[in-house]
Design a protein around this motif. Sequence first.
Motif, PDB file in Angstrom:
ATOM      1  N   THR A  18     -78.220  77.583 -70.273  1.00 54.51           N
ATOM      2  CA  THR A  18     -78.150  76.136 -70.037  1.00 54.51           C
ATOM      3  C   THR A  18     -78.794  75.736 -68.714  1.00 54.51           C
ATOM      4  OG1 THR A  18     -76.044  76.211 -71.201  1.00 54.51           O
ATOM      5  CG2 THR A  18     -76.513  74.190 -69.981  1.00 54.51           C
ATOM      6  N   TRP A  29     -72.725  70.533 -72.629  1.00 53.86           N
ATOM      7  CA  TRP A  29     -73.349  70.108 -71.365  1.00 53.86           C
ATOM      8  C   TRP A  29     -74.391  69.023 -71.590  1.00 53.86           C
ATOM      9  CZ3 TRP A  29     -71.978  70.390 -66.389  1.00 53.86           C
ATOM     10  CH2 TRP A  29     -70.898  71.213 -66.098  1.00 53.86           C
ATOM     11  N   THR A 115     -71.085  77.382 -71.750  1.00 49.10           N
ATOM     12  CA  THR A 115     -71.541  76.311 -72.641  1.00 49.10           C
ATOM     13  C   THR A 115     -71.160  76.554 -74.099  1.00 49.10           C
ATOM     14  OG1 THR A 115     -73.386  75.971 -71.151  1.00 49.10           O
ATOM     15  CG2 THR A 115     -73.590  75.010 -73.324  1.00 49.10           C
TER      16      THR A 115
END
Length: 428
Positions: A18, A29, A115
Amino acid sequence: MHFSIPKGMRMGVSTAATQIEGGEVGSNWNDWYERGNIKDGTNPATDNDHWIKWQEDTALMAEMGLQLYRFGVEWARLIPREGEVDENAVRRYRDELLLLKEKGIRPLLTIHHFTNPMWFEEKGGFEKRENLHFYLELVELVICRFGDLCSDYITINEPNVYATNSYFFGAWPPGKKSLKATVAVMENLAYCHIQAYIKIHFLRSEMGYTDTMVGCANHLRIFAPKSSKNPWHRTGAHLTAFLFQNALTKAMTLGRFPWPLRNFAKLPTGEYTDFIGLNYYTRSTVTGIGDGVRENSPRNDLDWEIYPDGIVECARQLYDLLPRPIWVTENGTCDNDDRFRSRYLYEHLKAISASDLPFDRYYHWCFCDNFEWIEGNTAKFGLVRIDPQTRERQIKRSGRFYSEIIRHGGVTDAMYKEYVEGQEYTVR
Ligand code: BGC
Protein backbone atom coordinates in the motif's frame (compact mmCIF):
# COMPACT_ATOMS: atom_id res chain seq x y z
CA MET A 1 37.73 0.51 9.85
CA HIS A 2 35.03 1.93 12.13
CA PHE A 3 33.21 -1.40 12.27
CA SER A 4 32.54 -4.49 10.18
CA ILE A 5 29.04 -5.86 9.84
CA PRO A 6 28.59 -9.29 11.47
CA LYS A 7 30.03 -12.12 9.38
CA GLY A 8 27.42 -13.51 7.02
CA MET A 9 24.78 -10.87 7.78
CA ARG A 10 22.94 -9.96 4.58
CA MET A 11 21.46 -6.55 3.94
CA GLY A 12 18.61 -5.12 1.96
CA VAL A 13 15.48 -3.00 2.15
CA SER A 14 11.86 -3.28 3.09
CA THR A 15 8.60 -1.87 1.66
CA ALA A 16 4.85 -2.51 1.91
CA ALA A 17 2.38 -2.81 -0.98
CA THR A 18 0.00 0.00 0.00
CA GLN A 19 2.88 2.36 0.68
CA ILE A 20 4.56 2.14 -2.72
CA GLU A 21 2.38 0.47 -5.33
CA GLY A 22 -0.32 3.08 -5.96
CA GLY A 23 -3.66 2.12 -7.50
CA GLU A 24 -7.33 2.25 -6.61
CA VAL A 25 -7.68 -1.35 -5.48
CA GLY A 26 -10.72 -1.27 -3.23
CA SER A 27 -8.78 -1.39 0.03
CA ASN A 28 -9.58 0.11 3.42
CA TRP A 29 -6.78 2.63 2.89
CA ASN A 30 -8.24 3.80 -0.42
CA ASP A 31 -11.44 4.26 1.56
CA TRP A 32 -9.68 5.99 4.49
CA TYR A 33 -8.24 8.51 2.03
CA GLU A 34 -11.63 9.13 0.46
CA ARG A 35 -13.03 9.88 3.91
CA GLY A 36 -10.43 12.66 4.27
CA ASN A 37 -8.30 11.01 6.94
CA ILE A 38 -4.82 11.54 5.47
CA LYS A 39 -3.25 14.58 7.11
CA ASP A 40 -1.69 16.09 3.98
CA GLY A 41 -4.31 14.79 1.56
CA THR A 42 -1.94 12.35 -0.19
CA ASN A 43 -3.86 9.78 -2.20
CA PRO A 44 -2.30 6.31 -1.90
CA ALA A 45 -3.88 5.45 -5.26
CA THR A 46 -1.75 7.97 -7.14
CA ASP A 47 1.39 7.61 -5.07
CA ASN A 48 4.75 6.19 -6.12
CA ASP A 49 3.68 3.87 -8.95
CA HIS A 50 5.76 0.86 -8.00
CA TRP A 51 3.01 -1.30 -9.50
CA ILE A 52 4.03 0.14 -12.87
CA LYS A 53 7.68 0.95 -12.20
CA TRP A 54 8.64 -2.36 -10.56
CA GLN A 55 11.24 -3.21 -13.19
CA GLU A 56 12.94 0.15 -12.82
CA ASP A 57 12.85 -0.17 -9.01
CA THR A 58 14.26 -3.70 -9.09
CA ALA A 59 17.06 -2.56 -11.40
CA LEU A 60 17.83 0.26 -8.97
CA MET A 61 17.97 -2.19 -6.06
CA ALA A 62 20.45 -4.30 -8.01
CA GLU A 63 22.50 -1.20 -8.85
CA MET A 64 22.60 -0.37 -5.13
CA GLY A 65 23.99 -3.84 -4.42
CA LEU A 66 21.05 -4.85 -2.22
CA GLN A 67 21.02 -8.53 -1.28
CA LEU A 68 17.52 -8.76 0.19
CA TYR A 69 14.12 -7.30 -0.52
CA ARG A 70 11.15 -7.53 1.81
CA PHE A 71 7.87 -6.53 0.19
CA GLY A 72 4.19 -7.22 0.57
CA VAL A 73 1.31 -8.44 -1.50
CA GLU A 74 -1.85 -6.34 -1.63
CA TRP A 75 -4.74 -8.56 -0.54
CA ALA A 76 -7.31 -6.36 -2.34
CA ARG A 77 -5.42 -6.82 -5.62
CA LEU A 78 -5.13 -10.59 -5.36
CA ILE A 79 -8.71 -11.13 -4.16
CA PRO A 80 -10.65 -8.02 -5.25
CA ARG A 81 -14.02 -9.61 -4.45
CA GLU A 82 -14.82 -12.40 -2.03
CA GLY A 83 -13.82 -15.71 -3.59
CA GLU A 84 -12.44 -14.11 -6.78
CA VAL A 85 -8.73 -14.27 -7.64
CA ASP A 86 -7.25 -11.71 -10.06
CA GLU A 87 -4.90 -13.76 -12.22
CA ASN A 88 -3.30 -10.61 -13.67
CA ALA A 89 -2.23 -9.54 -10.20
CA VAL A 90 -0.87 -13.04 -9.51
CA ARG A 91 1.16 -12.88 -12.73
CA ARG A 92 2.50 -9.42 -11.97
CA TYR A 93 3.78 -10.50 -8.51
CA ARG A 94 5.28 -13.65 -10.04
CA ASP A 95 7.11 -11.50 -12.60
CA GLU A 96 8.51 -9.33 -9.83
CA LEU A 97 9.68 -12.39 -7.88
CA LEU A 98 11.28 -13.79 -11.05
CA LEU A 99 13.12 -10.56 -11.77
CA LEU A 100 14.40 -10.38 -8.19
CA LYS A 101 15.73 -13.91 -8.56
CA GLU A 102 17.40 -13.01 -11.83
CA LYS A 103 19.10 -10.05 -10.13
CA GLY A 104 20.25 -12.19 -7.20
CA ILE A 105 18.07 -10.37 -4.65
CA ARG A 106 16.41 -12.69 -2.12
CA PRO A 107 12.71 -11.95 -1.53
CA LEU A 108 10.91 -12.00 1.82
CA LEU A 109 7.17 -11.79 1.28
CA THR A 110 4.81 -10.08 3.75
CA ILE A 111 1.32 -11.52 3.51
CA HIS A 112 -0.48 -8.86 5.56
CA HIS A 113 0.78 -5.32 6.13
CA PHE A 114 -2.05 -3.27 7.70
CA THR A 115 -4.32 -3.24 4.62
CA ASN A 116 -7.56 -5.15 3.98
CA PRO A 117 -9.91 -5.33 1.02
CA MET A 118 -13.15 -3.47 1.73
CA TRP A 119 -15.21 -6.64 1.29
CA PHE A 120 -13.33 -8.10 4.28
CA GLU A 121 -13.39 -4.85 6.27
CA GLU A 122 -17.16 -4.52 5.81
CA LYS A 123 -17.69 -7.94 7.37
CA GLY A 124 -15.93 -6.69 10.51
CA GLY A 125 -12.36 -7.61 9.50
CA PHE A 126 -10.08 -9.20 12.09
CA GLU A 127 -12.41 -8.28 14.94
CA LYS A 128 -14.69 -11.20 14.09
CA ARG A 129 -13.54 -14.77 14.59
CA GLU A 130 -15.80 -16.00 11.80
CA ASN A 131 -13.77 -13.91 9.31
CA LEU A 132 -10.34 -15.33 10.10
CA HIS A 133 -10.60 -18.09 7.50
CA PHE A 134 -10.49 -15.37 4.79
CA TYR A 135 -6.97 -14.44 5.87
CA LEU A 136 -5.96 -18.12 5.87
CA GLU A 137 -7.33 -18.46 2.34
CA LEU A 138 -5.09 -15.57 1.32
CA VAL A 139 -2.14 -17.39 2.90
CA GLU A 140 -2.99 -20.50 0.92
CA LEU A 141 -3.26 -18.54 -2.32
CA VAL A 142 0.11 -16.86 -1.72
CA ILE A 143 1.89 -20.15 -1.08
CA CYS A 144 0.21 -22.04 -3.92
CA ARG A 145 1.01 -19.30 -6.44
CA PHE A 146 4.34 -17.96 -5.20
CA GLY A 147 5.71 -20.84 -3.12
CA ASP A 148 7.98 -22.03 -5.93
CA LEU A 149 9.64 -18.60 -6.16
CA CYS A 150 9.93 -17.62 -2.52
CA SER A 151 10.88 -19.51 0.63
CA ASP A 152 10.71 -16.73 3.23
CA TYR A 153 7.47 -15.31 4.64
CA ILE A 154 6.15 -12.82 7.15
CA THR A 155 2.61 -13.76 8.13
CA ILE A 156 1.58 -10.40 9.60
CA ASN A 157 3.35 -7.09 9.97
CA GLU A 158 3.24 -5.46 13.41
CA PRO A 159 -0.04 -6.88 14.73
CA ASN A 160 0.26 -4.70 17.85
CA VAL A 161 0.55 -1.47 15.85
CA TYR A 162 -2.31 -2.51 13.58
CA ALA A 163 -4.60 -3.41 16.50
CA THR A 164 -3.86 -0.31 18.59
CA ASN A 165 -3.93 2.30 15.80
CA SER A 166 -7.05 0.83 14.18
CA TYR A 167 -9.09 -0.25 17.21
CA PHE A 168 -7.78 1.63 20.26
CA PHE A 169 -6.74 5.10 19.04
CA GLY A 170 -9.12 5.06 16.07
CA ALA A 171 -6.54 6.79 13.87
CA TRP A 172 -6.49 4.07 11.20
CA PRO A 173 -9.35 2.25 9.54
CA PRO A 174 -11.89 1.22 10.75
CA GLY A 175 -11.38 4.04 13.27
CA LYS A 176 -12.67 2.27 16.38
CA LYS A 177 -11.84 3.27 19.94
CA SER A 178 -12.50 0.20 22.03
CA LEU A 179 -10.22 -1.71 24.38
CA LYS A 180 -12.38 -4.81 24.01
CA ALA A 181 -12.07 -4.74 20.21
CA THR A 182 -8.30 -4.12 20.45
CA VAL A 183 -7.83 -7.20 22.62
CA ALA A 184 -10.08 -9.26 20.32
CA VAL A 185 -8.06 -8.22 17.26
CA MET A 186 -4.78 -9.02 19.01
CA GLU A 187 -5.84 -12.53 19.98
CA ASN A 188 -7.36 -13.12 16.54
CA LEU A 189 -4.12 -12.04 14.87
CA ALA A 190 -2.11 -14.34 17.13
CA TYR A 191 -4.42 -17.18 16.08
CA CYS A 192 -3.97 -16.20 12.41
CA HIS A 193 -0.18 -16.13 12.72
CA ILE A 194 0.02 -19.59 14.31
CA GLN A 195 -2.38 -21.13 11.79
CA ALA A 196 -0.50 -19.45 8.93
CA TYR A 197 2.83 -20.68 10.29
CA ILE A 198 1.53 -24.26 10.30
CA LYS A 199 -0.15 -23.90 6.89
CA ILE A 200 2.86 -22.40 5.11
CA HIS A 201 5.13 -25.17 6.37
CA PHE A 202 2.62 -27.81 5.43
CA LEU A 203 1.96 -26.47 1.92
CA ARG A 204 5.59 -25.89 1.03
CA SER A 205 6.68 -29.27 2.32
CA GLU A 206 3.92 -30.81 0.18
CA MET A 207 5.57 -28.95 -2.73
CA GLY A 208 8.83 -30.67 -1.80
CA TYR A 209 10.67 -27.74 -0.18
CA THR A 210 12.65 -27.99 3.04
CA ASP A 211 13.98 -24.42 3.21
CA THR A 212 10.83 -22.60 4.39
CA MET A 213 11.30 -19.73 6.85
CA VAL A 214 8.23 -18.20 8.50
CA GLY A 215 7.92 -15.49 11.11
CA CYS A 216 6.16 -12.30 12.06
CA ALA A 217 7.48 -8.72 11.91
CA ASN A 218 7.24 -7.71 15.59
CA HIS A 219 7.22 -4.01 16.34
CA LEU A 220 9.10 -3.58 19.61
CA ARG A 221 10.03 -0.42 21.46
CA ILE A 222 11.94 0.18 24.58
CA PHE A 223 9.58 1.46 27.26
CA ALA A 224 11.67 3.28 29.84
CA PRO A 225 10.42 4.97 33.02
CA LYS A 226 10.98 8.73 33.00
CA SER A 227 12.47 8.41 36.46
CA SER A 228 13.81 5.00 37.41
CA LYS A 229 13.29 5.93 41.07
CA ASN A 230 9.58 6.56 40.66
CA PRO A 231 7.54 3.35 41.20
CA TRP A 232 4.60 4.71 39.09
CA HIS A 233 6.89 5.36 36.18
CA ARG A 234 8.45 1.92 36.53
CA THR A 235 5.10 0.15 36.76
CA GLY A 236 3.75 2.21 33.84
CA ALA A 237 6.70 1.24 31.66
CA HIS A 238 6.34 -2.40 32.55
CA LEU A 239 2.58 -2.52 31.99
CA THR A 240 2.67 -0.58 28.73
CA ALA A 241 5.34 -2.88 27.33
CA PHE A 242 3.31 -5.91 28.40
CA LEU A 243 0.00 -4.73 26.95
CA PHE A 244 1.40 -3.21 23.76
CA GLN A 245 3.94 -5.83 22.77
CA ASN A 246 5.04 -8.54 25.21
CA ALA A 247 1.76 -10.42 25.69
CA LEU A 248 1.21 -10.59 21.94
CA THR A 249 4.75 -11.62 20.97
CA LYS A 250 4.59 -14.41 23.54
CA ALA A 251 1.27 -15.64 22.14
CA MET A 252 2.52 -15.55 18.56
CA THR A 253 5.93 -17.04 19.22
CA LEU A 254 5.04 -19.78 21.68
CA GLY A 255 1.28 -20.20 21.57
CA ARG A 256 1.15 -19.11 25.23
CA PHE A 257 -1.61 -16.52 25.58
CA PRO A 258 -1.10 -14.41 28.72
CA TRP A 259 -4.02 -12.38 30.11
CA PRO A 260 -5.79 -10.41 28.61
CA LEU A 261 -5.36 -12.57 25.49
CA ARG A 262 -7.30 -15.80 25.23
CA ASN A 263 -6.32 -18.91 23.33
CA PHE A 264 -9.91 -19.35 22.20
CA ALA A 265 -9.10 -22.10 19.68
CA LYS A 266 -7.00 -24.06 22.21
CA LEU A 267 -4.00 -24.04 19.89
CA PRO A 268 -1.17 -26.16 21.26
CA THR A 269 1.88 -24.42 22.67
CA GLY A 270 4.87 -24.72 20.37
CA GLU A 271 7.61 -22.79 18.55
CA TYR A 272 5.91 -20.71 15.90
CA THR A 273 8.74 -18.76 14.37
CA ASP A 274 11.84 -19.68 12.36
CA PHE A 275 13.49 -16.28 12.75
CA ILE A 276 13.15 -13.35 15.06
CA GLY A 277 11.53 -10.60 13.02
CA LEU A 278 12.16 -7.22 14.62
CA ASN A 279 10.91 -3.82 13.46
CA TYR A 280 12.75 -1.29 15.58
CA TYR A 281 12.43 2.49 15.54
CA THR A 282 12.50 4.18 18.91
CA ARG A 283 12.34 4.33 22.71
CA SER A 284 9.32 5.62 24.63
CA THR A 285 9.83 7.31 27.98
CA VAL A 286 6.76 7.03 30.15
CA THR A 287 5.25 8.18 33.41
CA GLY A 288 2.29 5.78 33.38
CA ILE A 289 0.48 3.64 30.82
CA GLY A 290 1.05 5.32 27.48
CA ASP A 291 3.66 6.90 25.31
CA GLY A 292 6.17 9.72 25.79
CA VAL A 293 9.46 11.14 24.56
CA ARG A 294 12.52 11.75 26.70
CA GLU A 295 13.46 15.39 27.19
CA ASN A 296 16.75 16.52 25.68
CA SER A 297 16.98 13.54 23.41
CA PRO A 298 18.01 13.28 19.75
CA ARG A 299 14.83 13.31 17.64
CA ASN A 300 13.81 12.50 14.09
CA ASP A 301 11.41 14.58 12.01
CA LEU A 302 8.37 12.83 13.54
CA ASP A 303 9.73 13.65 16.99
CA TRP A 304 10.67 10.05 17.80
CA GLU A 305 13.72 9.59 19.98
CA ILE A 306 16.74 8.13 18.20
CA TYR A 307 18.11 5.44 20.50
CA PRO A 308 20.46 3.04 18.65
CA ASP A 309 21.20 0.67 21.56
CA GLY A 310 17.49 -0.17 21.65
CA ILE A 311 17.82 -2.29 18.54
CA VAL A 312 19.99 -4.77 20.43
CA GLU A 313 17.93 -4.54 23.63
CA CYS A 314 14.71 -5.35 21.75
CA ALA A 315 16.36 -8.16 19.78
CA ARG A 316 17.56 -9.64 23.07
CA GLN A 317 14.04 -9.61 24.53
CA LEU A 318 12.79 -11.65 21.58
CA TYR A 319 15.84 -13.90 21.54
CA ASP A 320 15.33 -14.70 25.23
CA LEU A 321 11.79 -15.78 24.38
CA LEU A 322 12.99 -18.15 21.66
CA PRO A 323 16.57 -18.23 20.33
CA ARG A 324 16.43 -17.96 16.54
CA PRO A 325 18.47 -16.08 13.92
CA ILE A 326 17.64 -12.39 14.11
CA TRP A 327 16.23 -10.61 11.09
CA VAL A 328 15.80 -6.88 11.51
CA THR A 329 12.75 -6.71 9.27
CA GLU A 330 12.54 -2.90 9.56
CA ASN A 331 14.74 -0.15 10.91
CA GLY A 332 14.87 3.40 9.65
CA THR A 333 13.97 6.99 10.36
CA CYS A 334 11.91 9.92 9.20
CA ASP A 335 14.49 12.39 7.88
CA ASN A 336 12.79 14.63 5.36
CA ASP A 337 15.97 16.24 4.00
CA ASP A 338 18.31 13.26 4.36
CA ARG A 339 20.20 15.35 6.90
CA PHE A 340 21.05 12.64 9.47
CA ARG A 341 19.99 9.28 7.99
CA SER A 342 23.59 8.25 7.38
CA ARG A 343 24.42 8.80 11.04
CA TYR A 344 21.31 6.86 12.02
CA LEU A 345 22.37 3.96 9.80
CA TYR A 346 25.90 4.10 11.09
CA GLU A 347 24.87 4.05 14.76
CA HIS A 348 22.29 1.28 14.47
CA LEU A 349 24.54 -0.97 12.40
CA LYS A 350 27.39 -0.28 14.77
CA ALA A 351 25.24 -1.35 17.73
CA ILE A 352 24.32 -4.54 15.87
CA SER A 353 27.97 -5.22 15.06
CA ALA A 354 29.05 -4.79 18.66
CA SER A 355 26.45 -7.23 19.98
CA ASP A 356 26.90 -10.94 20.67
CA LEU A 357 23.47 -11.84 19.24
CA PRO A 358 23.13 -13.76 15.96
CA PHE A 359 22.03 -10.93 13.65
CA ASP A 360 21.52 -12.61 10.30
CA ARG A 361 19.66 -10.11 8.13
CA TYR A 362 19.02 -6.36 8.11
CA TYR A 363 16.26 -4.72 6.05
CA HIS A 364 16.35 -0.94 6.05
CA TRP A 365 12.99 0.83 6.07
CA CYS A 366 12.45 2.08 3.48
CA PHE A 367 13.72 1.54 -0.04
CA CYS A 368 12.05 4.77 -1.18
CA ASP A 369 9.99 7.66 0.20
CA ASN A 370 6.44 6.39 0.45
CA PHE A 371 2.87 6.78 1.60
CA GLU A 372 3.40 6.96 5.35
CA TRP A 373 -0.17 6.05 6.35
CA ILE A 374 -2.04 9.00 7.91
CA GLU A 375 1.08 11.18 7.60
CA GLY A 376 0.78 10.83 3.82
CA ASN A 377 3.80 11.98 1.91
CA THR A 378 5.16 14.39 4.47
CA ALA A 379 7.22 11.85 6.41
CA LYS A 380 10.17 10.59 4.41
CA PHE A 381 11.89 7.33 5.30
CA GLY A 382 13.48 6.44 1.93
CA LEU A 383 17.02 5.75 0.77
CA VAL A 384 15.67 6.76 -2.64
CA ARG A 385 13.83 10.00 -3.36
CA ILE A 386 10.79 9.98 -5.62
CA ASP A 387 9.93 13.17 -7.46
CA PRO A 388 6.27 13.89 -6.66
CA GLN A 389 5.56 15.16 -10.19
CA THR A 390 7.68 13.03 -12.52
CA ARG A 391 8.01 9.98 -10.24
CA GLU A 392 11.68 9.91 -11.14
CA ARG A 393 13.79 7.87 -8.72
CA GLN A 394 17.03 9.27 -7.34
CA ILE A 395 19.35 7.58 -4.86
CA LYS A 396 19.90 9.82 -1.83
CA ARG A 397 23.27 10.35 -0.18
CA SER A 398 22.23 7.93 2.59
CA GLY A 399 21.35 5.41 -0.12
CA ARG A 400 24.85 5.69 -1.54
CA PHE A 401 26.27 5.27 1.97
CA TYR A 402 24.16 2.13 2.50
CA SER A 403 25.40 0.67 -0.81
CA GLU A 404 28.98 1.30 0.21
CA ILE A 405 28.42 -0.37 3.60
CA ILE A 406 27.20 -3.47 1.78
CA ARG A 407 30.07 -3.38 -0.70
CA HIS A 408 32.77 -2.88 1.96
CA GLY A 409 31.15 -5.08 4.62
CA GLY A 410 31.26 -2.20 7.09
CA VAL A 411 32.24 1.42 7.49
CA THR A 412 35.78 2.52 6.68
CA ASP A 413 37.40 5.68 8.02
CA ALA A 414 37.03 7.33 4.62
CA MET A 415 33.33 6.46 4.47
CA TYR A 416 32.81 7.82 7.97
CA LYS A 417 34.45 11.08 6.97
CA GLU A 418 32.48 11.38 3.78
CA TYR A 419 29.00 10.46 5.00
CA VAL A 420 28.70 10.60 8.78
CA GLU A 421 31.07 13.19 10.18
CA GLY A 422 29.29 16.47 10.78
CA GLN A 423 25.76 15.00 10.66
CA GLU A 424 23.89 16.12 13.76
CA TYR A 425 20.49 15.19 15.16
CA THR A 426 18.06 17.77 16.45
CA VAL A 427 17.92 17.57 20.24
CA ARG A 428 14.70 18.62 21.97
C1 BGC B 1 5.48 0.04 9.62
C2 BGC B 1 5.67 0.77 8.31
C3 BGC B 1 5.84 2.26 8.57
C4 BGC B 1 7.06 2.46 9.45
C5 BGC B 1 7.38 3.90 9.76
C6 BGC B 1 6.37 0.52 10.73
O1 BGC B 1 5.64 0.61 11.91
O2 BGC B 1 5.56 -1.34 9.42
O3 BGC B 1 4.58 0.50 7.48
O4 BGC B 1 5.93 3.01 7.41
O5 BGC B 1 6.87 1.79 10.66
O6 BGC B 1 6.38 4.51 10.49
